[in-house]
Design a protein around this motif. Structure first.
Motif, PDB file in Angstrom:
ATOM      1  N   GLN A  84       0.748  -0.828  -0.379  1.00 52.06           N
ATOM      2  CA  GLN A  84       0.120  -0.172  -0.202  1.00 52.06           C
ATOM      3  C   GLN A  84       1.182   1.264  -0.292  1.00 52.06           C
ATOM      4  N   ILE A  85       1.692   1.440   0.926  1.00 55.97           N
ATOM      5  CA  ILE A  85       2.786   2.576   0.589  1.00 55.97           C
ATOM      6  C   ILE A  85       3.588   2.590  -0.440  1.00 55.97           C
ATOM      7  N   ALA A  86       3.900   1.255  -0.792  1.00 59.81           N
ATOM      8  CA  ALA A  86       4.566   1.822  -2.504  1.00 59.81           C
ATOM      9  C   ALA A  86       3.952   2.129  -3.532  1.00 59.81           C
ATOM     10  N   GLU A  87       2.623   1.539  -2.965  1.00 62.35           N
ATOM     11  CA  GLU A  87       1.405   2.237  -4.529  1.00 62.35           C
ATOM     12  C   GLU A  87       0.949   3.472  -4.106  1.00 62.35           C
ATOM     13  N   TRP A  88       1.172   4.590  -2.691  1.00 62.22           N
ATOM     14  CA  TRP A  88       1.271   5.678  -2.679  1.00 62.22           C
ATOM     15  C   TRP A  88       2.244   6.386  -3.485  1.00 62.22           C
ATOM     16  N   ILE A  89       2.959   5.809  -3.157  1.00 61.23           N
ATOM     17  CA  ILE A  89       4.284   6.650  -3.190  1.00 61.23           C
ATOM     18  C   ILE A  89       4.385   6.454  -5.644  1.00 61.23           C
ATOM     19  N   GLU A  90       4.493   6.346  -5.739  1.00 62.08           N
ATOM     20  CA  GLU A  90       3.682   5.135  -6.801  1.00 62.08           C
ATOM     21  C   GLU A  90       2.566   6.453  -7.677  1.00 62.08           C
ATOM     22  N   SER A  91       1.383   6.305  -6.568  1.00 62.53           N
ATOM     23  CA  SER A  91       0.556   6.806  -7.578  1.00 62.53           C
ATOM     24  C   SER A  91       0.562   9.209  -7.743  1.00 62.53           C
ATOM     25  N   ILE A  92       1.919   9.023  -6.332  1.00 65.34           N
ATOM     26  CA  ILE A  92       2.150  10.590  -6.546  1.00 65.34           C
ATOM     27  C   ILE A  92       3.511  10.733  -7.261  1.00 65.34           C
ATOM     28  N   HIS A  93       4.018  10.133  -7.394  1.00 67.00           N
ATOM     29  CA  HIS A  93       4.962  10.242  -8.282  1.00 67.00           C
ATOM     30  C   HIS A  93       5.261   9.993  -9.478  1.00 67.00           C
ATOM     31  N   ASN A  94       3.976   8.606 -10.262  1.00 70.59           N
ATOM     32  CA  ASN A  94       3.980   8.062 -11.417  1.00 70.59           C
ATOM     33  C   ASN A  94       5.407   7.609 -12.140  1.00 70.59           C
ATOM     34  N   LYS A  95       6.216   6.756 -10.830  1.00 70.06           N
ATOM     35  CA  LYS A  95       7.192   5.783 -11.412  1.00 70.06           C
ATOM     36  C   LYS A  95       7.285   5.061 -10.833  1.00 70.06           C
ATOM     37  N   PRO A  96       8.006   3.894 -11.306  1.00 66.13           N
ATOM     38  CA  PRO A  96       7.690   2.985 -10.380  1.00 66.13           C
ATOM     39  C   PRO A  96       7.456   2.525  -8.855  1.00 66.13           C
TER      40      PRO A  96
END
Ligand SMILES: Nc1ncnc2c1ncn2[C@@H]1O[C@H](COP(=O)(O)OP(=O)(O)OP(=O)(O)O)[C@@H](O)[C@H]1O
Ligand SMILES: [Mg+2]
Length: 642
Positions: free
Chosen positions: A156-168
């Motif tokens: 979930q934490i990874a998905e959150w970061i991906e969602s705001i920075h548009n990178k994997p």
């Protein structure tokens, strides 16, 4: 060098592919090796990397460790230490990193990676926001390596970061411990070596004691420490880290254990020599606390807690790594990331004080400490002893602490006034669009989201209505406030009313110490000097006003109140008195005094760095900070010279 474990290799492969990574792995699994890979890669590519750690003891230890490998390529920046701050590998506190992101991104240009060690600090009530802000505003040129203890919601934490920075952001999970743990229990003075066996000890209830009809507090035999230590010794369980939740308790137990001599004769001579050498090196030979510790050390025993001098703490840490110490009684901070493994760990209790009340340990906290047991390539098992008081804990409680699943990491977002001001400067009223980028928004339900947004709005409006922002711009008062994180309103009012400008060096010291100091419950305040009383009167009037503003706008938690318990000591210290004599003017522990004086220096420097401070004020502040930051208070000295 060792062969990488599966999870280490997996993380390293992602890193080599240029991807950001979050790793969740148990305590002692070997997360540092991944960080070191990033560091080596950056050095080879001639770019920079920043490493952040949650506590200064950990930053310092990492600095020393890396220094051996990296020499001049390593630097450290922690608020009270600044060594080689232009180095390509730079260790800093997460606070400093966050401040740089918000106010000075230019200085981060050459750093291509950011490493967050112990990133589960996101969930820390007081400081979690700093991690969250650092992640939200992560510059786009930086890749991320986040290292966490075991947490269930890493995806979930990874998905959150991906969602705001548009990178994997790749996730790597390790659940196995390299050295398995074996749980043992002491209850009613018996030691048993499994949870089921504990059930056979008469008297341990199934359910929490509050559900009991008769008073279970009566009739239980108290656990004695002698039989426990004997058991550990017979199992060859030394060295042992004994965790307690309270400083006095750590000292009392250590002194109590002194009846036993845990060292063979040979080792006694060795450890005494090493201790004396370290005390000389750290200039501790004349300190009473170091002399008292010496009697314990000779028997292979020591204690370690935040009330001690930082230098003495470091001496004890070094003794422990020398393997000559057999038992160290210590508080929880010893569990955090510092590479100080042992064969056994003891929990004095499975309950601790969490801010408001005593409750059962969180499983995550339990494993942070328990995980110190069992050293890789030395032990086949780590022993974890839990001391059980059946009047307080039931079988089910214990089962939950040890075999429950670790708690999820939850956002603790609480945007500071300084952050609001920094964001306002950049985004004006669009700053509200920032909130949906937060982990808080990502994790929370509608009502909680609304409330969080209301709080940000309330803070912004307070700032607008009280002269921090005018016509869409920060006023000088707003400029001042945006650099003094944590103490914004009090210090800015003092600034605006011209009080700061009028204070002399003593007054500035008194004011800074009052801003940062947090008394114990019912701690007495000793007599104040005339000037301290005057400053207190002004500060208290201002604080009353701030409190009323915040309450009327339903802003919480309230801004920190100033406390003047250290006024006498800091005045005396500023006069040039010895630390020993300064100690007599307060009943605060010596280690705490060092910490608060260092924090005072830090806040003074932040004030002095403010663009709107007058040259005269800056000069007075430099002088005040210089005089406070001498001898034992000087954190840099401890790191530089030893
Ligand atoms: N693949 C490996 N093989 C053998 N030993 C290893 C390996 N990886 C790491 N180690 C050793 O394991 C020990 C613990 O490593 P480290 O401090 O990196 O743990 P950690 O995961 O960061 O734990 P913490 O939660 O305490 O921060 C170190 O002494 C390290 O040298
Ligand atoms: Mg670590």
């Amino acid at each position: 060098m060792f062969k990488y474990d599966r999870f280490q290799q997996e993380a390293i492969d992602h890193i080599n592919n240029g991807h950001s990574v979050i790793v969740s792995a148990p305590t002692g699994a070997g997360k540092t090796a991944i960080a070191e890979h990033v560091i080596d890669t950056c050095i080879n590519n001639n770019t920079g990397v920043i490493y952040t750690a949650p506590i200064k003891a950990l930053s310092n230890q990492k600095f020393r460790d890396f220094q051996n490998r990296l020499g001049d390529n390593i630097g450290i920046l922690t608020g009270d230490i600044s060594l080689n701050p232009e180095a390509p590998v730079l260790i800093m506190t997460t606070e400093i990193f966050r401040n740089k992101i918000l106010d000075d991104q230019e200085s981060l240009k050459k750093y291509r990676w950011i490493i967050f060690d112990e990133v589960h600090y996101l969930d820390n009530e007081e400081r979690g926001t700093v991690w969250e802000e650092s992640l939200i505003f992560l510059p786009s040129h930086m890749n991320l390596l986040a290292l966490s203890a075991t947490i269930p919601n890493i995806k979930q934490i990874a998905e959150w970061i991906e969602s705001i920075h548009n990178k994997p952001v790749q996730t790597v999970v390790e659940t196995e411990r390299p050295v398995p743990l074996h749980f043992l229990f002491q209850c009613q003075n018996q030691v048993v070596d499994s949870l089921p066996a504990l059930k056979n000890i008469k008297g341990l209830p199934e359910l929490p004691y509050k559900f009991h009809r008769q008073n279970p507090r009566t009739g239980y035999g108290l656990n004695k420490i002698g039989p426990l230590i004997k058991h550990i010794r017979e199992r060859e369980g030394f060295p042992c880290i004994y965790f307690v939740f309270g400083r006095r308790r750590a000292e009392d137990l250590a002194k109590d254990l002194c009846r036993f001599d845990l060292l063979p004769k040979d080792d006694c001579g060795k450890i005494t020599a090493l201790y004396e050498e370290l005390c000389r090196k750290f200039d501790l030979t004349r300190e009473r606390s170091a002399q008292e510790m010496s009697d314990l050390v000779k028997k292979g025993i020591a204690f370690h807690h935040a009330g001690m001098l930082p230098t003495l703490k470091e001496v004890i840490e070094r003794l422990f790594t020398s393997r000559l110490l057999k038992v160290i009684f210590t508080t929880e901070t010893f569990a955090l990331g510092i590479n100080m493994p042992s064969r056994s760990v003891v929990f004095d209790d499975l309950r601790k004080f969490y801010g408001r009340y005593v409750r059962n340990l969180k499983t995550r906290d339990f494993y942070q400490m328990a995980g110190r047991a069992g050293r890789r390539s030395i032990d086949t098992e780590g022993y974890v002893y839990c001391r059980i008081n059946p009047a307080k804990l039931s079988y089910n409680d214990i089962n939950r602490v040890i075999y429950g699943s670790p708690e999820e990491v939850h956002s603790q977002l609480n945007t500071s006034y300084a952050t609001v001001l920094n964001l306002y400067e950049k985004y004006r009223d669009d700053l509200y669009k920032i909130y949906p980028l937060s982990l808080h928004y990502f994790q929370c339900r509608k009502e909680e989201q609304k409330e969080a947004l209301r709080l940000i709005e309330a803070k912004l409006n307070l700032l607008k209505d009280n002269g921090y922002i005018k016509n869409g711009e920060l006023t000088p008062k707003g400029q001042f406030a945006k650099t003094v994180y944590g103490y914004e309103l009090l210090l800015s009012e003092l600034y605006e009313r011209n009080v700061l400008e009028q204070l002399d060096e003593f007054g500035l010291g008194i004011m800074a110490a009052a801003a940062v100091f947090e008394p114990r419950k019912n701690q007495q305040m000793l007599n104040l000097s005339k000037s301290a009383r005057r400053i207190r009167a002004v500060c208290e009037e201002i604080y009353a006003h701030i409190k009323q503003l915040e309450i009327s706008r339903r802003i919480y938690p309230l801004s920190k109140e100033p406390y003047f318990h250290l006024s006498g000591s800091i005045e005396s210290w500023l006069r040039g008195t010895s630390f020993e004599k300064t100690l007599l003017l307060t009943d605060t522990d010596e280690g705490e005094i060092v910490r608060y004086f260092r924090m005072s220096v830090q806040i003074l420097r932040e004030i002095g760095d403010s663009e709107v401070a007058s040259p005269l004020l800056k000069e007075k502040i430099r002088e005040t900070a210089r005089v406070i930051n001498r001898d034992i208070i000087d954190a840099e000295k401890q790191l530089r010279e030893t």
